[in-house]
Design a protein around this motif. Structure first.
Motif, short mmCIF file in Angstrom:
data_model
loop_
_atom_site.label_atom_id
_atom_site.label_comp_id
_atom_site.label_asym_id
_atom_site.label_seq_id
_atom_site.Cartn_x
_atom_site.Cartn_y
_atom_site.Cartn_z
N THR A 1 0.83 -1.21 0.00
CA THR A 1 0.00 0.00 0.00
C THR A 1 0.86 1.26 0.00
N SER B 1 -8.07 1.00 1.97
CA SER B 1 -8.63 2.00 2.89
C SER B 1 -9.97 1.55 3.45
N TYR C 1 2.27 1.66 -3.54
CA TYR C 1 1.26 2.18 -4.46
C TYR C 1 1.00 3.66 -4.20
N LEU C 2 1.00 4.07 -2.93
CA LEU C 2 0.81 5.50 -2.61
C LEU C 2 1.97 6.34 -3.16
N ASN D 1 -5.24 1.37 -3.45
CA ASN D 1 -5.38 2.35 -2.39
C ASN D 1 -6.82 2.37 -1.86
N SER E 1 -4.54 3.13 -7.84
CA SER E 1 -5.73 3.78 -7.27
C SER E 1 -6.66 2.75 -6.65
#
Length: 123
Positions: A65, A104, A68-69, A100, A97
């Protein structure tokens, strides 16, 4: 009598994954190219690969994560290079995206199987 140790790699595929992790970790290390989109994407796709106990990563462990961010930050950072990359690498931007969004709303991503890890690198 000397005891035989169990090898860390159970298969050639595991060995390939370990070499990929090592190469990508070196790429993302501070003395490498820590923000290189290609390395961020490939390392995020690999996820958590079991490594030998003797393996010392040149960078702090980063979850998929986080990788990817960092990739999204490259794409959305406002630089001309980021906008061009976002346009020409739309699948990677969409993948980051989606990853992410999914993390979340859940506890965390499930670890992909080794076969999925290898196939995701080459799509």
């Amino acid at each position: 009598m000397q005891q035989r140790q169990e090898p860390v790699c159970k298969s050639f595929r595991d060995l390939l994954l370990q070499h990929a992790v090592d190469s990508l970790d070196k790429c993302l290390a501070p003395e490498g190219r820590p923000g290189l989109s290609l390395c961020l994407l490939a390392r995020a796709r690999l996820g958590n690969v079991p490594m030998p106990a003797s393996y010392k990563s040149p960078l702090d462990f980063r979850r998929s994560t986080e990788l990817y961010l960092a990739l999204l930050s490259n794409y959305n950072g406002g630089s001309e290079d980021g906008r061009v990359a976002k346009e020409f690498c739309s699948e990677a931007h969409e993948e980051a995206s989606e990853a992410n969004k999914s993390t979340s709303t859940s506890v965390g991503p499930t670890a992909p199987t080794p076969a999925a890890q290898v196939s995701r690198l080459f799509r």
